[in-house]
Design an enzyme around this catalytic site. Sequence first.
Site, short mmCIF file in Angstrom:
data_model
loop_
_atom_site.label_atom_id
_atom_site.label_comp_id
_atom_site.label_asym_id
_atom_site.label_seq_id
_atom_site.Cartn_x
_atom_site.Cartn_y
_atom_site.Cartn_z
N GLY A 247 -34.84 12.90 5.77
CA GLY A 247 -35.76 11.78 5.83
C GLY A 247 -35.25 10.64 4.97
N CYS A 248 -36.14 9.89 4.36
CA CYS A 248 -35.78 8.73 3.55
C CYS A 248 -34.76 9.11 2.48
CB CYS A 248 -37.02 8.16 2.89
SG CYS A 248 -36.68 6.82 1.74
N PHE A 249 -33.60 8.43 2.51
CA PHE A 249 -32.56 8.79 1.55
C PHE A 249 -32.93 8.43 0.12
CE2 PHE A 249 -30.07 5.15 3.83
CZ PHE A 249 -30.92 4.17 3.33
N CYS B 22 -35.53 9.27 -1.33
CA CYS B 22 -36.20 10.45 -1.88
C CYS B 22 -35.28 11.66 -2.02
CB CYS B 22 -37.40 10.83 -1.01
SG CYS B 22 -38.65 9.54 -0.89
#
Length: 208
Positions: free
Chosen positions: A39-41, A43
Amino acid sequence: MMQQLPRRPLALGIATAVLGIASTSLQAETPAEAIFAGGCFWCMEPPYDRQPGVTATISGYTGGELENPTYDDVSSGDTDHIEVVRVEYDADQISYEQLLDIYWRNIDPFAVGRQFCDVGDHYRSAIFYQNDEQRELAEASKEAMDERFDETITTEILPADTFWAAEEYHQNYYEKNPVRYKFYRFSCGRDGRLEEVWGDEAGGPTFD
């Protein structure tokens, strides 16, 4: 700029073989690498940055054919690229198996075409292996997840492709913009979902 995986010079490899020089010291000078999509890099950097033996985390894109993709390109969903984090590490201090342990506990392994509030195939979860050893370890870790849970594990295991570093403002975003990062992470429901799936293991261990 395209990020090339480090290659050992041919001449050096031949000299090492001829002279019988042990290669362990040479390998230690070049950090090992692992590439994970969760997902969001933004994070995916923090859980690795806190690990002893991890020397760098770089947010980027891989899996597609477009050269030099931008964030706008990838987030549009019109490319086959996936948001990833490349972890550079000292294999003498932390193992690939330990990196996998951290990885699983920072994703939703059941989500299809998304991670948390981020929707689209460019946010799906995947492990990109760079050699046979990484592939075998990744497959073994996924089998362990299959045995642990009753739900289908949707995380893919794929061969590593060209890695393109994301724009500079994405690198270490959680340190550069801590308030915005915390708000995004909270509003995305990431930690809440991780706790639902992993309980006390959410976020993964920190290895000494």
